[in-house]
Every structure is written in C-alpha cells, then in structure tokens.
Write a protein that holds these residues in place. Structure first.
Motif, short mmCIF file in Angstrom:
data_model
loop_
_atom_site.label_atom_id
_atom_site.label_comp_id
_atom_site.label_asym_id
_atom_site.label_seq_id
_atom_site.Cartn_x
_atom_site.Cartn_y
_atom_site.Cartn_z
N ARG A 163 1.02 -8.22 -7.06
CA ARG A 163 1.76 -7.26 -6.24
C ARG A 163 3.24 -7.18 -6.63
N HIS A 164 3.81 -8.30 -7.05
CA HIS A 164 5.24 -8.31 -7.36
C HIS A 164 5.58 -7.45 -8.57
N ARG A 165 4.57 -7.03 -9.32
CA ARG A 165 4.80 -6.18 -10.48
C ARG A 165 4.43 -4.72 -10.23
N LEU A 166 4.10 -4.38 -8.99
CA LEU A 166 3.62 -3.04 -8.67
C LEU A 166 4.51 -2.39 -7.62
N ARG A 167 4.66 -1.07 -7.74
CA ARG A 167 5.29 -0.31 -6.68
C ARG A 167 4.33 -0.20 -5.50
N ALA A 168 4.86 0.13 -4.33
CA ALA A 168 4.03 0.16 -3.13
C ALA A 168 2.87 1.14 -3.27
N GLY A 169 3.14 2.33 -3.80
CA GLY A 169 2.09 3.32 -3.97
C GLY A 169 1.02 2.87 -4.95
N GLU A 170 1.44 2.26 -6.03
CA GLU A 170 0.50 1.76 -7.02
C GLU A 170 -0.37 0.65 -6.43
N TYR A 171 0.26 -0.22 -5.66
CA TYR A 171 -0.47 -1.33 -5.04
C TYR A 171 -1.54 -0.80 -4.10
N ARG A 172 -1.21 0.18 -3.27
CA ARG A 172 -2.19 0.73 -2.32
C ARG A 172 -3.34 1.40 -3.05
N THR A 173 -3.03 2.12 -4.12
CA THR A 173 -4.08 2.79 -4.89
C THR A 173 -5.03 1.77 -5.52
N ILE A 174 -4.45 0.75 -6.14
CA ILE A 174 -5.27 -0.29 -6.77
C ILE A 174 -6.13 -0.99 -5.72
N PHE A 175 -5.54 -1.26 -4.57
CA PHE A 175 -6.27 -1.98 -3.53
C PHE A 175 -7.46 -1.15 -3.03
N GLN A 176 -7.24 0.16 -2.86
CA GLN A 176 -8.34 1.00 -2.41
C GLN A 176 -9.45 1.08 -3.46
N ASP A 177 -9.04 1.14 -4.73
CA ASP A 177 -10.03 1.15 -5.81
C ASP A 177 -10.87 -0.13 -5.80
N ARG A 178 -10.22 -1.24 -5.53
CA ARG A 178 -10.93 -2.51 -5.52
C ARG A 178 -11.86 -2.63 -4.32
N PHE A 179 -11.49 -2.05 -3.21
CA PHE A 179 -12.42 -2.02 -2.08
C PHE A 179 -13.64 -1.17 -2.42
N GLN A 180 -13.44 -0.07 -3.11
CA GLN A 180 -14.57 0.78 -3.50
C GLN A 180 -15.52 0.05 -4.44
#
Length: 227
Positions: free
Chosen positions: A209-226
């Motif tokens: 997370r420390h290397r990601l912007r907030a928007g990027e982090y949320r997108t990646i997290f949603q992809d991982r939930f999928q």
C-alpha cells in the motif's frame, strides 16, 4: 472470493458459499480466532458455532489458497530464502520460507531439520510448485543452502549475506503474530496445513500500500476480492 470455482465444492452445506467464504477470509486475513469469527458473524445475524467455522477453514482454506496461486501472475526470479524457528510441544522445528523480490510468498515447509537434505527437499518443493528456475537466490550463511544449491540449481547465482535477506526475515512476522494468537502450533502437521493456506490468502489481500495512490489501492483491492 470467487465462489464459482466449483459448484460441487459446496454441495451438502446449508449455508450459502458467500457466507462460508467470508468466514474463511476473516480467519486467514486477520488475527482472529474461530470464536472471534463466530461473534463477527453473529453480529450480522448469522448463527454458527466456532466449530463450524473451523470445519469451513479446514475444508476450503487450502482450496482457496491453491486457486489464488494458480491465478496469480508469475512471481519474480529473485528468491529470498530463510528458515525460522518454531517450538512445537517443546521440540524445535524449522519453518522454511521463500519469497520473491516483491514480497510474494512462494512456498513454505515445516521440517524438523535444517541440514542439506532439508534444504534439498525445500528446493524440490519450490521447483515443483513454480515450474521455473530463478535467476538468483539470496540466503543467509547457512551452509545447507550452498550444498543443496550446487546439486539442484548449479547454474543459479547464489548470494549469501544476512543483510541482503531482510525481505525473507520480515516475511516471518505475520506468522509470529498468528502463532501467538493460536497459543503455539500443536503439531508440525497443523503448522504446515495452516501456513500453506494462510500465506497465499493473507498475502493476496496485502498489496504494498505504501507504494500506491489511494485510487490505485482501492482498484487493486477490488480486483483481488473478485479473484
């Protein structure tokens, strides 16, 4: 988690797959006991016993972990290897762990030794699981690594220096937290079974997370939930 992996996987269970997969996710993602998961589900009006949660984790945990391993992109070609101590019923065991340069857990193996044969067994497990040879391996100065590497990975660069291997050593920290929460592992078999599922599932939901912007982090997290 994707509950469409196999319709037969959930056959015979009276709870929907979404509830069971959520309970398994809670247990492996956070430092929770089975009773903690029972209470969190009860707060949502889902009445199950902690023993039911335990059975779900035993039934589905390794299946989810294997599916995540299968779906993830190919890991890096720099392997950091390290072995940590586990005390199980008063006896010392060793937790062999490998991570790549991005911190992805490649594999773990609980063994009672850390000699050349133990190192060879771990190398074979890694090669069988990953199906490719690394460009470089980084270890501490344990001589077992060098002896095993000369036989199984003769053309691979080997760097041995304690300061270079902080990534692998830091990867043991989540295991220490869970070991404390579980009041130590009861057997080597239990430790292997739990950690084989815990590593991929917990790691999957912990992007850097420390290397990601907030928007990027949320997108990646949603992809991982999928996934």
């Amino acid at each position: 988690m994707n509950t469409q992996t196999s319709s037969s996987l959930y056959k015979g269970f009276r709870y929907p797959p979404e509830i069971m997969s959520h309970a398994v996710w809670l247990y492996f993602r956070f430092s929770l006991s089975f009773r903690d998961v029972e209470e969190l589900l009860a707060q949502r009006g889902i009445v199950v016993t902690y023993e039911t949660v335990r059975q779900w984790c035993l039934k589905f945990g390794q299946t989810y972990a294997n599916e995540l391993r299968r779906r993830r992109p190919r890991c890096g070609d720099t392997w950091h290897l390290d072995e940590g101590f586990l005390t199980i019923r008063g006896e010392r065991h060793y937790l062999w762990r490998a991570v790549d340069q991005d911190g992805n857990v490649l594999d773990i193996l609980v063994q009672s030794r850390r000699n050349k044969q133990a190192a060879k067994r771990f190398f074979r497990k890694l090669l069988k699981e990953l199906q490719y040879v690394p460009h470089v391996i980084i270890t501490d100065k344990l001589k077992s690594y060098g002896a095993a590497k000369r036989e199984l990975l003769p053309g691979v660069e080997h760097r041995q220096h304690k300061g270079l291997n902080n990534r692998a050593e830091n990867a043991h920290q989540p295991t220490r937290l869970r070991e404390k929460k579980m009041r130590r592992f009861k057997s080597a078999k239990q430790a292997q079974r739990f950690l084989s599922a815990f590593g991929p599932i917990a790691g999957h939901f912990q992007p850097r997370r420390h290397r990601l912007r907030a928007g990027e982090y949320r997108t990646i997290f949603q992809d991982r939930f999928q996934q």
